[in-house]
Design a protein around this motif. Sequence first.
Motif, mmCIF file in Angstrom:
data_model
loop_
_atom_site.group_PDB
_atom_site.id
_atom_site.type_symbol
_atom_site.label_atom_id
_atom_site.label_comp_id
_atom_site.label_asym_id
_atom_site.label_seq_id
_atom_site.Cartn_x
_atom_site.Cartn_y
_atom_site.Cartn_z
ATOM 1 N N THR A 31 0.795 -1.224 0.000
ATOM 2 C CA THR A 31 0.000 0.000 0.000
ATOM 3 C C THR A 31 0.829 1.277 0.000
ATOM 4 N N GLY A 32 2.106 1.169 -0.277
ATOM 5 C CA GLY A 32 2.954 2.348 -0.389
ATOM 6 C C GLY A 32 4.137 2.031 -1.267
ATOM 7 N N PRO A 33 4.985 3.011 -1.537
ATOM 8 C CA PRO A 33 6.208 2.728 -2.298
ATOM 9 C C PRO A 33 7.029 1.619 -1.633
ATOM 10 N N PHE A 34 7.059 1.640 -0.297
ATOM 11 C CA PHE A 34 7.600 0.583 0.557
ATOM 12 C C PHE A 34 9.117 0.465 0.490
ATOM 13 N N ALA A 35 9.705 0.589 -0.656
ATOM 14 C CA ALA A 35 11.155 0.383 -0.757
ATOM 15 C C ALA A 35 11.818 1.474 -1.576
ATOM 16 N N ALA A 36 11.263 2.690 -1.544
ATOM 17 C CA ALA A 36 11.905 3.806 -2.242
ATOM 18 C C ALA A 36 13.294 4.050 -1.659
ATOM 19 N N THR A 37 14.166 4.613 -2.461
ATOM 20 C CA THR A 37 15.558 4.767 -2.057
ATOM 21 C C THR A 37 15.721 5.638 -0.818
ATOM 22 N N ASP A 38 14.780 6.569 -0.569
ATOM 23 C CA ASP A 38 14.920 7.410 0.616
ATOM 24 C C ASP A 38 14.426 6.727 1.889
ATOM 25 N N THR A 39 14.075 5.435 1.820
ATOM 26 C CA THR A 39 13.730 4.664 3.014
ATOM 27 C C THR A 39 14.976 4.489 3.876
ATOM 28 N N ASP A 40 14.812 4.518 5.184
ATOM 29 C CA ASP A 40 15.934 4.314 6.094
ATOM 30 C C ASP A 40 16.182 2.807 6.242
ATOM 31 N N PHE A 41 16.866 2.235 5.266
ATOM 32 C CA PHE A 41 17.124 0.801 5.285
ATOM 33 C C PHE A 41 18.018 0.395 6.452
ATOM 34 N N GLY A 42 18.782 1.343 6.974
ATOM 35 C CA GLY A 42 19.628 1.018 8.115
ATOM 36 C C GLY A 42 18.851 0.735 9.375
ATOM 37 N N ALA A 43 17.660 1.319 9.479
ATOM 38 C CA ALA A 43 16.863 1.152 10.696
ATOM 39 C C ALA A 43 15.715 0.172 10.518
ATOM 40 N N TYR A 44 15.252 -0.021 9.290
ATOM 41 C CA TYR A 44 14.047 -0.815 9.049
ATOM 42 C C TYR A 44 14.319 -1.964 8.085
ATOM 43 N N GLY A 45 13.405 -2.932 8.079
ATOM 44 C CA GLY A 45 13.613 -4.153 7.314
ATOM 45 C C GLY A 45 12.825 -4.233 6.021
ATOM 46 N N ASN A 46 12.469 -3.091 5.426
ATOM 47 C CA ASN A 46 11.642 -3.108 4.220
ATOM 48 C C ASN A 46 12.262 -3.907 3.087
ATOM 49 N N GLU A 47 13.530 -3.616 2.798
ATOM 50 C CA GLU A 47 14.165 -4.286 1.658
ATOM 51 C C GLU A 47 14.391 -5.764 1.949
ATOM 52 N N GLU A 48 14.607 -6.122 3.221
ATOM 53 C CA GLU A 48 14.810 -7.525 3.581
ATOM 54 C C GLU A 48 13.522 -8.314 3.371
ATOM 55 N N PHE A 49 12.389 -7.722 3.788
ATOM 56 C CA PHE A 49 11.104 -8.366 3.550
ATOM 57 C C PHE A 49 10.875 -8.550 2.046
ATOM 58 N N LEU A 50 11.133 -7.490 1.281
ATOM 59 C CA LEU A 50 10.876 -7.561 -0.153
ATOM 60 C C LEU A 50 11.748 -8.627 -0.813
ATOM 61 N N HIS A 51 13.016 -8.707 -0.400
ATOM 62 C CA HIS A 51 13.903 -9.730 -0.964
ATOM 63 C C HIS A 51 13.393 -11.124 -0.609
ATOM 64 N N ASN A 52 12.904 -11.296 0.619
ATOM 65 C CA ASN A 52 12.338 -12.597 1.001
ATOM 66 C C ASN A 52 11.142 -12.963 0.125
ATOM 67 N N VAL A 53 10.295 -11.982 -0.174
ATOM 68 C CA VAL A 53 9.140 -12.241 -1.026
ATOM 69 C C VAL A 53 9.598 -12.646 -2.433
ATOM 70 N N TYR A 54 10.596 -11.934 -2.969
ATOM 71 C CA TYR A 54 11.117 -12.288 -4.295
ATOM 72 C C TYR A 54 11.667 -13.705 -4.300
ATOM 73 N N ASP A 55 12.442 -14.043 -3.251
ATOM 74 C CA ASP A 55 13.021 -15.381 -3.215
ATOM 75 C C ASP A 55 11.941 -16.459 -3.094
ATOM 76 N N GLU A 56 10.865 -16.158 -2.372
ATOM 77 C CA GLU A 56 9.796 -17.124 -2.174
ATOM 78 C C GLU A 56 8.955 -17.301 -3.441
ATOM 79 N N LEU A 57 8.637 -16.193 -4.110
ATOM 80 C CA LEU A 57 7.709 -16.256 -5.243
ATOM 81 C C LEU A 57 8.393 -16.271 -6.604
ATOM 82 N N VAL A 58 9.527 -15.604 -6.734
ATOM 83 C CA VAL A 58 10.167 -15.435 -8.051
ATOM 84 C C VAL A 58 11.345 -16.393 -8.209
#
Length: 811
Positions: free
Chosen positions: A226-253
């Motif tokens: 429901t949002g951009p979720f992984a835009a480059t200005d996300t604070d990836f150092g503090a949050y796990g957005n990109e890790e979740f997204l990578h897990n989804v890719y590995d599971e489905l793709v």
Amino acid sequence: MTVRVVDDASSFLALEPGEQNGAHVSNEDGEAVSIDFGGGDAEGDGLGVDTAYTFDDTLRIRNQGTESVFVWTSTESDAFDGDDVYLYHEDSEAPLSDARAIEVDVGTEIPVGVFVDTTGLETDAYDVGVTIQAAADDPNGDAPGEGGDGEEGEPVSDPIPAVALDSVSSLLDANEEPLTDDSVVAIWAESTAYNGDEDGNGDAVDYPGGTDIPVVALDGTVVGLTGPFAATDTDFGAYGNEEFLHNVYDELVGSGTVLHDEGHGQYYTRSSNGGDDFQAVGDYLEDGGYTYEATTDLESDLDDAAAVVITSPSDAFTDGELAALSSFVDDGGVLFLHDQSDHNNFDETTNLNEIADELALSFRFNDDQVYDDQNNDGVEFVPTTSNFNLEEYPQLFPNREGLGSESKLSPSEQYEVDVVEVADGDTADVQFEDGTVETVRILGIDTPETGNTSERFAEWEGIEDGEALRDKADAATDYAVDLLDGETVTLSFDENEGLRGNYGRLLGVLDLPDGTRYNEAVLEDGHARVYDSGLEAHDELRDLEADARAAGRGLWELSDPAATPEIGDEPVEALFFPEPVEVTGNDVPVRSESGEPLVALDADANVAVVGGPLVEENFESDEGGPGIDEFGVYPFLTNVIDAVGSATGPVLVEGGHGQFGADYALSAEDVAHYMRYLEGQAPGDEEFIGLEAVNDVTSDPGPDLLENGEPAARALVLSRPTTELTAAERSAISDFADAGGAVLLIGTAANTGALEYFDPLLDDLETDVGFTDTAVTDASNSLDGDSSIPTTTNFDDAFVELFTAFTPDSS
């Protein structure tokens, strides 16, 4: 509180005081420690009643054995329930219980905090026993190194960090009703979140209280975010957005080419777009073996794709494109649909839902915005959540190396950094030991804008000369260069503010090698004003600014509030109320055109309640709003202050309870235009009326409510708080009202649940006015056609003095 290691674990676990709150810990024998929150060597005199406390990093648990172990804790107390006192690892809302056992490697340690909720307890001393247990096997069934691998049905012992939800909407079911089917939801916002119709179009579906709001869902190979979720200005150092997204890719793709659609007027691109892009996460996925590339002709390129990413499409998909997507999904292709909130109507919910209709998905996107004034990244429109569906989708949440894994920052830590560039008086670039360069927005201050950047002069008390203020901006930059450029400084953070601001910049405090704190020095020397946020040190900084103003140092030599011309002081013909609720009381001077009470006065108690924040500056044309010149909100509110109070002096705006950055709550930063109006008023012997922010009404520093038992301020304005006021705060406000100070309480329908935080204060004030949770709307009489912002001329003639100019005899 006694903490003890039991069973054989005592031979290989050691307990040590933590770095942050270890002062509360005394070590008895290495196997048991005492934690005392009652004073002693630690600061404070104990915990207050009816308050929840978190003490991060109170204790360290070290594995000094020869093999990795799982560690968990339990508590025992006659006074506390199990969820009222516990130990936690990183997330203060997640007890370190057997269900969340943490694996501790040989020679390593984990920080453990303490959560205590004293609600319902009497003043006394209470004992709590804490047991620490450890075992080679996870109490949930996995041995070290074998758990958390993401296999479906197995628990995740080390899940990803919380995710940040910047500018998100919510999800609905296929009938466009609240989505309550847990089997398709992967992530919900926290239970403290709520949703609203931010664009005012009346097309949002409300989520009822008590229903968690879904923000990520899966239906087969289609993922709805429901949002951009992984835009480059996300604070990836503090949050796990990109890790979740990578897990989804590995599971489905699994592998292959990912197409990022740029052929339908999308704002979020694959290539660099000032942070509003997927460049960082695209590169991250490519490092993981995927090919991630943009396309402007999606239909033609689908044959070679394993997955497709579609962010908010401004241009609708053609029938042919919809059919092609349907075939792609039927053949096993993976589709990621990213919506965004309806802020400024930037969302393209209709176009996304056409895709969902074509695919007959079990979810749809809501035309709304999700807020959370308790769990967020500094502002309520950037909620954070760890409300993950680990039962249905454990394979999507194992922790993994993310974009910020090598440099995750903690708001409780300090860092030695080199200042490599100074942009202006409140912004600098710093380099960390690993070579990472970050921009720091220096906390708690604001210096004038340099260059061609527009300046909001209303923020600068008593300053009218724009050209001269621009010169002072250059002086502030020179000042920062002299103190900071090339220096190695200590960077720290304020946990009230979060790590980063709206533009991805770190929000930091900079200490020079000689101990000088730049954030304070720049105020003392008159090169900045205080930025009125929820900063813990706000009131101390405010006093530094006040001293510089009084002495005319630096830019304050330009300030003369008494010379501010009178503006907007006309008889009140009409009023508007942003998202108001009905109020209650015997004396009601203003109602909606339909008769609902919007303002109530209790002159005997020196209290008034107002249904909505009518002096919120975003409605001013200078701030991009529709303009409010025809509405006499400023003289009206000032007349209300004088009607219920008898004091003189400044108007104080309370900002210590989450009002900053919260929609339809008021901090001093939200009322700069009202401040300018007040400066132009000179009642009686006063040269002008000031407006000041205060975050802690119980203590010095900061503006005082009382001085020698007499009011030191004209009024206290308190808008919807996000936390309950303490007994001491309520007492200070009651004493102020009893002495003749006016107390104005301002509500909102944006989050009616938070209005309950007013109730204890209203009781202490012994007033007959209050709030309901009934929203007032008016489709026929509204500001800019927004029914949630009713306008009214329904005034009671018995209160005629409220509807005059405040100083009608003034020239």
